[in-house]
Design a protein around this motif. Sequence first.
Motif, mmCIF file in Angstrom:
data_model
loop_
_atom_site.group_PDB
_atom_site.id
_atom_site.type_symbol
_atom_site.label_atom_id
_atom_site.label_comp_id
_atom_site.label_asym_id
_atom_site.label_seq_id
_atom_site.Cartn_x
_atom_site.Cartn_y
_atom_site.Cartn_z
ATOM 1 N N ILE A 41 -6.005 8.470 -5.435
ATOM 2 C CA ILE A 41 -7.009 7.451 -5.773
ATOM 3 C C ILE A 41 -6.387 6.359 -6.627
ATOM 4 C CG2 ILE A 41 -9.123 7.036 -7.094
ATOM 5 C CD1 ILE A 41 -10.059 9.835 -6.213
ATOM 6 N N LEU A 42 -5.567 6.772 -7.610
ATOM 7 C CA LEU A 42 -4.915 5.793 -8.484
ATOM 8 C C LEU A 42 -3.976 4.889 -7.690
ATOM 9 C CD1 LEU A 42 -4.314 4.707 -11.318
ATOM 10 C CD2 LEU A 42 -2.536 6.468 -11.542
ATOM 11 N N ALA A 43 -3.205 5.490 -6.788
ATOM 12 C CA ALA A 43 -2.282 4.690 -5.967
ATOM 13 C C ALA A 43 -3.052 3.691 -5.111
ATOM 14 C CB ALA A 43 -1.437 5.606 -5.097
ATOM 15 N N SER A 44 -4.172 4.123 -4.545
ATOM 16 C CA SER A 44 -4.993 3.238 -3.721
ATOM 17 C C SER A 44 -5.583 2.114 -4.556
ATOM 18 C CB SER A 44 -6.101 4.047 -3.048
ATOM 19 O OG SER A 44 -6.933 3.225 -2.267
ATOM 20 N N GLU A 45 -6.080 2.449 -5.739
ATOM 21 C CA GLU A 45 -6.667 1.437 -6.621
ATOM 22 C C GLU A 45 -5.614 0.449 -7.101
ATOM 23 O OE1 GLU A 45 -8.464 3.825 -9.609
ATOM 24 O OE2 GLU A 45 -10.357 4.075 -8.511
ATOM 25 N N ARG A 51 -2.880 -6.217 -4.573
ATOM 26 C CA ARG A 51 -3.168 -7.140 -3.469
ATOM 27 C C ARG A 51 -4.021 -8.300 -3.961
ATOM 28 N NH1 ARG A 51 -6.867 -5.841 1.898
ATOM 29 N NH2 ARG A 51 -6.917 -7.981 2.650
ATOM 30 N N ASN A 52 -5.036 -7.999 -4.766
ATOM 31 C CA ASN A 52 -5.898 -9.057 -5.301
ATOM 32 C C ASN A 52 -5.106 -10.016 -6.181
ATOM 33 O OD1 ASN A 52 -8.035 -7.827 -4.003
ATOM 34 N ND2 ASN A 52 -8.778 -6.773 -5.828
ATOM 35 N N ALA A 53 -4.251 -9.423 -7.027
ATOM 36 C CA ALA A 53 -3.451 -10.256 -7.934
ATOM 37 C C ALA A 53 -2.459 -11.113 -7.147
ATOM 38 C CB ALA A 53 -2.711 -9.369 -8.935
ATOM 39 N N ALA A 54 -1.810 -10.489 -6.151
ATOM 40 C CA ALA A 54 -0.825 -11.233 -5.355
ATOM 41 C C ALA A 54 -1.489 -12.361 -4.573
ATOM 42 C CB ALA A 54 -0.108 -10.274 -4.405
ATOM 43 N N SER A 55 -2.682 -12.112 -4.071
ATOM 44 C CA SER A 55 -3.398 -13.167 -3.332
ATOM 45 C C SER A 55 -3.671 -14.357 -4.232
ATOM 46 C CB SER A 55 -4.713 -12.595 -2.779
ATOM 47 O OG SER A 55 -4.460 -11.564 -1.855
ATOM 48 N N LYS A 56 -4.027 -14.079 -5.505
ATOM 49 C CA LYS A 56 -4.260 -15.179 -6.458
ATOM 50 C C LYS A 56 -2.953 -15.911 -6.766
ATOM 51 C CE LYS A 56 -6.296 -16.102 -11.003
ATOM 52 N NZ LYS A 56 -5.153 -16.880 -11.502
ATOM 53 N N GLU A 76 4.567 -9.517 0.571
ATOM 54 C CA GLU A 76 4.106 -8.366 -0.203
ATOM 55 C C GLU A 76 2.660 -8.005 0.168
ATOM 56 O OE1 GLU A 76 3.473 -6.898 -4.859
ATOM 57 O OE2 GLU A 76 4.090 -8.959 -4.426
ATOM 58 N N VAL A 77 1.795 -9.022 0.314
ATOM 59 C CA VAL A 77 0.395 -8.783 0.689
ATOM 60 C C VAL A 77 0.315 -8.165 2.088
ATOM 61 C CG1 VAL A 77 -1.773 -9.917 1.287
ATOM 62 C CG2 VAL A 77 -0.583 -10.532 -0.831
ATOM 63 N N ALA A 78 1.154 -8.677 2.992
ATOM 64 C CA ALA A 78 1.173 -8.138 4.353
ATOM 65 C C ALA A 78 1.565 -6.657 4.343
ATOM 66 C CB ALA A 78 2.133 -8.936 5.223
ATOM 67 N N GLU A 79 2.549 -6.325 3.507
ATOM 68 C CA GLU A 79 2.976 -4.928 3.413
ATOM 69 C C GLU A 79 1.866 -4.063 2.812
ATOM 70 O OE1 GLU A 79 6.553 -2.202 1.454
ATOM 71 O OE2 GLU A 79 6.635 -4.393 1.327
ATOM 72 N N LEU A 80 1.183 -4.605 1.801
ATOM 73 C CA LEU A 80 0.078 -3.860 1.180
ATOM 74 C C LEU A 80 -1.053 -3.630 2.181
ATOM 75 C CD1 LEU A 80 -0.059 -5.560 -2.339
ATOM 76 C CD2 LEU A 80 0.453 -3.149 -1.879
ATOM 77 N N LYS A 81 -1.313 -4.629 3.025
ATOM 78 C CA LYS A 81 -2.347 -4.464 4.044
ATOM 79 C C LYS A 81 -2.014 -3.316 4.989
ATOM 80 C CE LYS A 81 -4.245 -9.154 4.311
ATOM 81 N NZ LYS A 81 -4.409 -10.358 5.177
ATOM 82 N N THR A 82 -0.716 -3.096 5.202
ATOM 83 C CA THR A 82 -0.275 -2.013 6.080
ATOM 84 C C THR A 82 -0.380 -0.659 5.394
ATOM 85 O OG1 THR A 82 1.264 -3.512 7.207
ATOM 86 C CG2 THR A 82 1.662 -1.143 7.444
ATOM 87 N N MET A 84 -2.146 0.122 2.517
ATOM 88 C CA MET A 84 -3.421 0.472 1.872
ATOM 89 C C MET A 84 -4.284 1.431 2.696
ATOM 90 S SD MET A 84 -4.623 -2.971 -0.149
ATOM 91 C CE MET A 84 -6.297 -2.372 -0.241
ATOM 92 N N PRO A 85 -4.422 1.234 4.005
ATOM 93 C CA PRO A 85 -5.209 2.209 4.774
ATOM 94 C C PRO A 85 -4.646 3.620 4.671
ATOM 95 C CG PRO A 85 -4.898 0.210 6.050
ATOM 96 C CD PRO A 85 -4.017 0.086 4.850
ATOM 97 N N GLU A 86 -3.307 3.733 4.617
ATOM 98 C CA GLU A 86 -2.698 5.049 4.483
ATOM 99 C C GLU A 86 -3.024 5.659 3.122
ATOM 100 O OE1 GLU A 86 1.436 4.525 5.144
ATOM 101 O OE2 GLU A 86 1.199 3.833 7.217
ATOM 102 N N LEU A 87 -2.970 4.843 2.075
ATOM 103 C CA LEU A 87 -3.300 5.326 0.744
ATOM 104 C C LEU A 87 -4.767 5.728 0.647
ATOM 105 C CD1 LEU A 87 -1.367 2.664 -1.395
ATOM 106 C CD2 LEU A 87 -0.733 5.058 -1.034
ATOM 107 N N GLU A 88 -5.634 4.899 1.239
ATOM 108 C CA GLU A 88 -7.071 5.223 1.231
ATOM 109 C C GLU A 88 -7.341 6.501 2.010
ATOM 110 O OE1 GLU A 88 -8.766 1.726 2.858
ATOM 111 O OE2 GLU A 88 -8.496 0.523 1.038
ATOM 112 N N ALA A 89 -6.651 6.673 3.131
ATOM 113 C CA ALA A 89 -6.825 7.890 3.936
ATOM 114 C C ALA A 89 -6.348 9.116 3.173
ATOM 115 C CB ALA A 89 -6.062 7.754 5.258
#
Length: 476
Positions: A41-45, A51-56, A76-82, A84-89
């Motif tokens: 959960i911590l890794a996902s959060e 991602r939010n910070a990098a987008s800003k 970096e955001v593109a990699e996080l998008k890839t 994040m679903p794994e971390l959430e899962a």
Amino acid sequence: MHDIKSIRDNPQAFDAGLARRGLKPLSASLLAIDETRRAAILASEQAQARRNAASKEIGDAKKAKDDARAAKLMAEVAELKTTMPELEAAAKAADEELMKELSAIPNIPFDEVPDGVDEHGNVQHHVFGNKRNYSFAPKLHDDLGTALGYMDFEAAAKLSGARFVVLKKGLARLERAIGQFMLDLHTNEHGYTEINPPLMVRDEVMYGTAQLPKFSADQFRVETEDDQIRNAYVNFDLAKQHILNFAEEKGVQAAREAKHEVLGFEYKQNPDRRWLIPTAEVSLTNLVRESILDEKQLPMRLTALTPSFRAEAGAAGRDTRGMIRQHQFTKVELVSITTPEASKDELERMLSCAEQVLQKLDLHYRVMTLCAGDMGFSSQKTYDIEVWMPGQGDGGMFREISSCSVCGDFQARRMDARSRGPDGKPRFVHTLNGSGTAVGRALIAVMETYQQEDGSIAVPSVLQPYMGGLKVVARD
């Protein structure tokens, strides 16, 4: 269900409670799963926050015309998008694993509950009345009922198989009278609200009161043909080593038309499946599921007179004669929803309400405090009322006719049932349930206790108004 935070705070007390249930220590394995879950959960959060910070930062870099930095951040955001679903899962899988493990663990007994591994460790609390003396040898209820011509097990077997009965004439009316008497007593004198609930409920409702998943074999499942087809194992993919569900891919009608061989059933959440209630506790308790009550509404006291259905999968060979252990039986259920501070007192009140049924019927009984090893899965403390049946065994026998249990917040956590007190903060309610009482067993007790030498049954005075003034059930 248990609170993992409570286990985390005091694992030794949790394991000590399980030991009284005859179970091995489980806190270490649960906390290991919890640690994995919290890390996931911590890794996902953290990934979401980054991602939010990098987008800003991308916007800031573009404003500063720092194309190199903007490109790096976009990568970096593109990699996080890839990832994040794994971390959430991973977080979801760990959470589901923890919930699965917790859902299979019984409630912890109160300190005052006696130790013991089975019914031999139960302790007598008190006794009401005395055994009656008969000038003849008392008969079993099924011998009495069959001789009257009003209790037919053969006809029931033709209709439904073993462990069913057809009651007729005077005994059918006597059973109805007993149920009505109990319901009137609890609503008019004890302040319970009468409910007429559904007899078929969904998976999540059975889960809420802990009949599922651990005790699924003890229940009757109701499924339509479409439900069966949806859950059929129809094809095994050797290459991928998993079951393919044809109906999910092609639709139910296509599966029916294809006439694939049904090889078995997959147990999973199914919004279309229903279960026959094993007790009205299931329906009544779940009336407060997924809700936040005002504590001014508590205690909430509910009662229902319903048929109940049990597969009795773990009772093979036990009490097969007569009406003692049936697949279908009628019961008056008592349920209380209350605050944590009031739940222990509510248990004593519920016991008193159930006892008054037998007292007014003038039936001899005893109350037993169940030991830790003999209590139900959800219970913190249970009283059993055992009524004397003079026709049972050699010289009579005590038989359970009611169980009254306090469950604490164990069921409320599974149902997400909470209340809001004066401080405005929600907290889990406490639930209680009890039989008020089992109508079929009360019928048996009345038949055997009030039997006459000629085989007729005297009707207890409190039941005569419900019998149209009839004082004796006799053969026509």
